[in-house]
Design a protein around this motif. Structure first.
Motif, PDB file in Angstrom:
ATOM      1  N   LYS A   1       0.831  -1.206   0.000  1.00 41.28           N
ATOM      2  CA  LYS A   1       0.000   0.000   0.000  1.00 41.28           C
ATOM      3  C   LYS A   1       0.868   1.260   0.000  1.00 41.28           C
ATOM      4  CE  LYS A   1      -4.230  -1.791   2.135  1.00 41.28           C
ATOM      5  NZ  LYS A   1      -5.159  -1.675   3.294  1.00 41.28           N
ATOM      6  N   LYS A   2       2.062   1.157   0.547  1.00 39.00           N
ATOM      7  CA  LYS A   2       3.009   2.269   0.495  1.00 39.00           C
ATOM      8  C   LYS A   2       3.694   2.342  -0.864  1.00 39.00           C
ATOM      9  CE  LYS A   2       4.434   2.651   5.355  1.00 39.00           C
ATOM     10  NZ  LYS A   2       5.604   2.577   6.282  1.00 39.00           N
ATOM     11  N   LEU A   3       3.929   1.192  -1.445  1.00 39.63           N
ATOM     12  CA  LEU A   3       4.672   1.130  -2.698  1.00 39.63           C
ATOM     13  C   LEU A   3       3.849   1.604  -3.895  1.00 39.63           C
ATOM     14  CD1 LEU A   3       6.325  -2.343  -2.077  1.00 39.63           C
ATOM     15  CD2 LEU A   3       7.549  -0.180  -2.245  1.00 39.63           C
ATOM     16  N   GLU A   4       2.570   1.257  -3.913  1.00 44.64           N
ATOM     17  CA  GLU A   4       1.739   1.551  -5.089  1.00 44.64           C
ATOM     18  C   GLU A   4       1.670   3.037  -5.439  1.00 44.64           C
ATOM     19  OE1 GLU A   4      -1.949  -0.418  -4.417  1.00 44.64           O
ATOM     20  OE2 GLU A   4      -1.140  -2.402  -4.881  1.00 44.64           O
ATOM     21  N   PRO A   5       1.418   3.951  -4.473  1.00 42.01           N
ATOM     22  CA  PRO A   5       1.395   5.383  -4.845  1.00 42.01           C
ATOM     23  C   PRO A   5       2.753   5.890  -5.312  1.00 42.01           C
ATOM     24  CG  PRO A   5       1.150   5.115  -2.463  1.00 42.01           C
ATOM     25  CD  PRO A   5       0.994   3.768  -3.067  1.00 42.01           C
ATOM     26  N   LEU A   6       3.837   5.354  -4.760  1.00 42.25           N
ATOM     27  CA  LEU A   6       5.168   5.756  -5.204  1.00 42.25           C
ATOM     28  C   LEU A   6       5.404   5.324  -6.649  1.00 42.25           C
ATOM     29  CD1 LEU A   6       7.295   4.865  -2.033  1.00 42.25           C
ATOM     30  CD2 LEU A   6       6.618   7.145  -2.812  1.00 42.25           C
ATOM     31  N   ILE A   7       4.940   4.126  -6.970  1.00 45.38           N
ATOM     32  CA  ILE A   7       5.086   3.619  -8.342  1.00 45.38           C
ATOM     33  C   ILE A   7       4.303   4.493  -9.318  1.00 45.38           C
ATOM     34  CG2 ILE A   7       4.541   1.682  -9.871  1.00 45.38           C
ATOM     35  CD1 ILE A   7       5.066  -0.147  -7.398  1.00 45.38           C
ATOM     36  N   LYS A   8       3.112   4.900  -8.928  1.00 48.03           N
ATOM     37  CA  LYS A   8       2.304   5.782  -9.786  1.00 48.03           C
ATOM     38  C   LYS A   8       2.984   7.128  -9.987  1.00 48.03           C
ATOM     39  CE  LYS A   8      -2.200   3.769  -8.650  1.00 48.03           C
ATOM     40  NZ  LYS A   8      -3.518   3.984  -8.001  1.00 48.03           N
ATOM     41  N   ASP A   9       3.635   7.637  -8.915  1.00 49.59           N
ATOM     42  CA  ASP A   9       4.284   8.945  -8.993  1.00 49.59           C
ATOM     43  C   ASP A   9       5.546   8.940  -9.859  1.00 49.59           C
ATOM     44  OD1 ASP A   9       2.378  10.152  -7.463  1.00 49.59           O
ATOM     45  OD2 ASP A   9       3.524  10.091  -5.591  1.00 49.59           O
TER      46      ASP A   9
ATOM     47  N   ARG B   1      12.269  -8.468  -7.363  1.00 43.30           N
ATOM     48  CA  ARG B   1      11.609  -9.421  -8.264  1.00 43.30           C
ATOM     49  C   ARG B   1      10.129  -9.113  -8.410  1.00 43.30           C
ATOM     50  NH1 ARG B   1      12.882 -14.817  -5.401  1.00 43.30           N
ATOM     51  NH2 ARG B   1      11.186 -15.544  -6.728  1.00 43.30           N
ATOM     52  N   THR B   2       9.448  -8.836  -7.312  1.00 43.08           N
ATOM     53  CA  THR B   2       7.986  -8.700  -7.363  1.00 43.08           C
ATOM     54  C   THR B   2       7.524  -7.408  -8.031  1.00 43.08           C
ATOM     55  OG1 THR B   2       7.860  -7.662  -5.160  1.00 43.08           O
ATOM     56  CG2 THR B   2       7.733 -10.062  -5.250  1.00 43.08           C
ATOM     57  N   LEU B   3       8.332  -6.355  -7.997  1.00 45.33           N
ATOM     58  CA  LEU B   3       7.890  -5.082  -8.564  1.00 45.33           C
ATOM     59  C   LEU B   3       7.791  -5.116 -10.080  1.00 45.33           C
ATOM     60  CD1 LEU B   3       9.592  -2.402  -6.280  1.00 45.33           C
ATOM     61  CD2 LEU B   3       7.262  -3.305  -6.205  1.00 45.33           C
ATOM     62  N   ALA B   4       8.312  -6.153 -10.699  1.00 44.80           N
ATOM     63  CA  ALA B   4       8.152  -6.311 -12.151  1.00 44.80           C
ATOM     64  C   ALA B   4       6.679  -6.425 -12.518  1.00 44.80           C
ATOM     65  CB  ALA B   4       8.913  -7.539 -12.633  1.00 44.80           C
ATOM     66  N   ASN B   5       5.870  -6.984 -11.605  1.00 44.09           N
ATOM     67  CA  ASN B   5       4.427  -7.092 -11.856  1.00 44.09           C
ATOM     68  C   ASN B   5       3.747  -5.727 -11.903  1.00 44.09           C
ATOM     69  OD1 ASN B   5       4.274  -9.878 -12.104  1.00 44.09           O
ATOM     70  ND2 ASN B   5       3.961 -10.202  -9.907  1.00 44.09           N
ATOM     71  N   TYR B   6       4.430  -4.698 -11.393  1.00 40.02           N
ATOM     72  CA  TYR B   6       3.888  -3.339 -11.378  1.00 40.02           C
ATOM     73  C   TYR B   6       4.517  -2.484 -12.485  1.00 40.02           C
ATOM     74  CZ  TYR B   6       2.202  -4.628  -6.725  1.00 40.02           C
ATOM     75  OH  TYR B   6       1.583  -5.258  -5.672  1.00 40.02           O
ATOM     76  N   GLY B   7       5.291  -3.140 -13.336  1.00 36.87           N
ATOM     77  CA  GLY B   7       5.934  -2.414 -14.428  1.00 36.87           C
ATOM     78  C   GLY B   7       7.214  -1.707 -14.036  1.00 36.87           C
ATOM     79  N   VAL B   8       7.738  -2.002 -12.846  1.00 33.91           N
ATOM     80  CA  VAL B   8       8.971  -1.385 -12.379  1.00 33.91           C
ATOM     81  C   VAL B   8      10.142  -2.296 -12.712  1.00 33.91           C
ATOM     82  CG1 VAL B   8      10.254  -0.549 -10.373  1.00 33.91           C
ATOM     83  CG2 VAL B   8       7.773  -0.217 -10.495  1.00 33.91           C
ATOM     84  N   LYS B   9      11.098  -1.763 -13.453  1.00 35.73           N
ATOM     85  CA  LYS B   9      12.251  -2.553 -13.864  1.00 35.73           C
ATOM     86  C   LYS B   9      13.440  -2.266 -12.957  1.00 35.73           C
ATOM     87  CE  LYS B   9      10.865  -2.797 -18.723  1.00 35.73           C
ATOM     88  NZ  LYS B   9      11.255  -2.494 -20.123  1.00 35.73           N
ATOM     89  N   ILE B  10      13.975  -3.329 -12.384  1.00 33.22           N
ATOM     90  CA  ILE B  10      15.103  -3.213 -11.459  1.00 33.22           C
ATOM     91  C   ILE B  10      16.179  -4.189 -11.903  1.00 33.22           C
ATOM     92  CG2 ILE B  10      15.837  -3.548  -9.067  1.00 33.22           C
ATOM     93  CD1 ILE B  10      12.891  -2.991  -8.274  1.00 33.22           C
ATOM     94  N   HIS B  11      17.434  -3.769 -11.826  1.00 34.14           N
ATOM     95  CA  HIS B  11      18.506  -4.717 -12.094  1.00 34.14           C
ATOM     96  C   HIS B  11      19.555  -4.620 -10.994  1.00 34.14           C
ATOM     97  CE1 HIS B  11      20.485  -1.150 -13.875  1.00 34.14           C
ATOM     98  NE2 HIS B  11      21.618  -1.794 -13.671  1.00 34.14           N
ATOM     99  N   GLN B  12      20.305  -5.683 -10.836  1.00 28.02           N
ATOM    100  CA  GLN B  12      21.272  -5.773  -9.757  1.00 28.02           C
ATOM    101  C   GLN B  12      22.646  -6.093 -10.324  1.00 28.02           C
ATOM    102  OE1 GLN B  12      19.802  -8.040  -6.468  1.00 28.02           O
ATOM    103  NE2 GLN B  12      21.715  -7.964  -5.328  1.00 28.02           N
ATOM    104  N   GLU B  13      23.640  -5.391  -9.824  1.00 24.87           N
ATOM    105  CA  GLU B  13      25.031  -5.640 -10.185  1.00 24.87           C
ATOM    106  C   GLU B  13      25.793  -5.903  -8.894  1.00 24.87           C
ATOM    107  OE1 GLU B  13      26.516  -2.360 -12.428  1.00 24.87           O
ATOM    108  OE2 GLU B  13      24.916  -2.475 -13.957  1.00 24.87           O
ATOM    109  N   GLY B  14      26.100  -7.172  -8.651  1.00 28.84           N
ATOM    110  CA  GLY B  14      26.695  -7.538  -7.373  1.00 28.84           C
ATOM    111  C   GLY B  14      25.700  -7.290  -6.261  1.00 28.84           C
ATOM    112  N   LYS B  15      26.082  -6.484  -5.284  1.00 38.22           N
ATOM    113  CA  LYS B  15      25.176  -6.156  -4.179  1.00 38.22           C
ATOM    114  C   LYS B  15      24.428  -4.848  -4.425  1.00 38.22           C
ATOM    115  CE  LYS B  15      27.740  -8.618  -0.576  1.00 38.22           C
ATOM    116  NZ  LYS B  15      28.409  -8.517   0.757  1.00 38.22           N
ATOM    117  N   LYS B  16      24.730  -4.177  -5.531  1.00 37.08           N
ATOM    118  CA  LYS B  16      24.091  -2.898  -5.825  1.00 37.08           C
ATOM    119  C   LYS B  16      22.805  -3.103  -6.627  1.00 37.08           C
ATOM    120  CE  LYS B  16      28.278  -0.088  -5.682  1.00 37.08           C
ATOM    121  NZ  LYS B  16      29.133   0.865  -6.422  1.00 37.08           N
TER     122      LYS B  16
END
Length: 237
Positions: free
Chosen positions: A160-168, A216-231
């Motif tokens: 519920k906190k994440l969804e408005p941030l994703i919209k913004d 991993r889960t935010l991909a369902n909201y159209g948010v693309k995230i990638h990881q390089e090592g621990k970053k």
């Protein structure tokens, strides 16, 4: 699932339909098991507590998370914790399904949904599907230090906190939204590293205790995230 397996199953089903045969018992085609593991209900609690199905083989869909409703065949936010059996690597196929022999390796201790499922008549599954769901509260709330961590994680990483941030991210507040979203994503990753490095927790338990990682889960909201090592990086929109 490879195309050869898919074509074989489709051919098998086509032959059944062409023959006019009415299915009234399991043909062990494996389709149900390949669509993913079952959800757990309170009736299944002892399977986990007695170690028949160890918790490290489970994962949690957290309240509010977008997930596929297999009965209604759509993506929708889950109303409470849903505990499920993990899939195999790069596959939704239930971890306990032997794909070569087409059989369940925990058949005598299979969860309620597996016991009632009949692919030719899903009415009984539909009746129990959303009822008496087993939650993390049922299983680990008596472990105080750990349970406090889980509750804090749930509050700080609430969908519920994440969804408005994703919209913004698509509007004039995108810089603020991006910064706050990354703070939450980093916290989610850090708490997992912390309980393993300092608490000695088996890393295989993390998806059960804290749900699947946000990266991993935010991909369902159209948010693309990638990881390089621990970053972790949030791709631009």
């Amino acid at each position: 699932m490879d195309s050869k397996t898919e074509n074989h199953k489709d051919s098998h089903k086509a032959e059944i339909l062409k023959s006019g045969t009415t299915i009234s018992e399991c043909t062990r085609c494996g389709t149900c098991c390949e669509k993913g593991g079952p959800c757990f209900h309170k009736e299944d609690r002892m399977l986990i507590e007695k170690g028949k199905i160890p918790a490290k083989y489970l994962y949690t869909l957290r309240k509010g998370e977008l997930a596929r409703d297999n009965v209604k065949d759509c993506l929708k936010p889950v109303e409470s914790d849903i505990i499920k059996i993990k899939g195999k690597i790069n596959s939704w196929t239930c971890l306990f399904f032997d794909e070569v022999r087409k059989e369940c390796t925990i058949y005598d201790h299979r969860p309620l949904e597996c016991r009632v499922l009949k692919c030719w008549d899903t009415r009984q599954l539909e009746q129990i599907y959303a009822n008496t769901r087993l939650t993390r509260n049922d299983l680990v709330s008596n472990i105080k230090g750990l349970w406090d961590l889980i509750k804090d994680h749930q509050a700080r990483c609430d969908y519920k906190k994440l969804e408005p941030l994703i919209k913004d991210l698509a509007g004039s507040k995108k810089n603020h939204a991006r910064r706050k979203l990354m703070e939450i994503i980093h916290y989610d990753a850090e708490i997992r590293n912390l309980v393993v490095a300092r608490g000695g927790m088996d890393a295989e338990m993390l998806d059960f205790l804290f749900g699947r990682p946000l990266n991993r889960t935010l991909a369902n909201y159209g948010v693309k995230i990638h990881q390089e090592g621990k970053k972790i990086f949030l791709d631009g929109r």
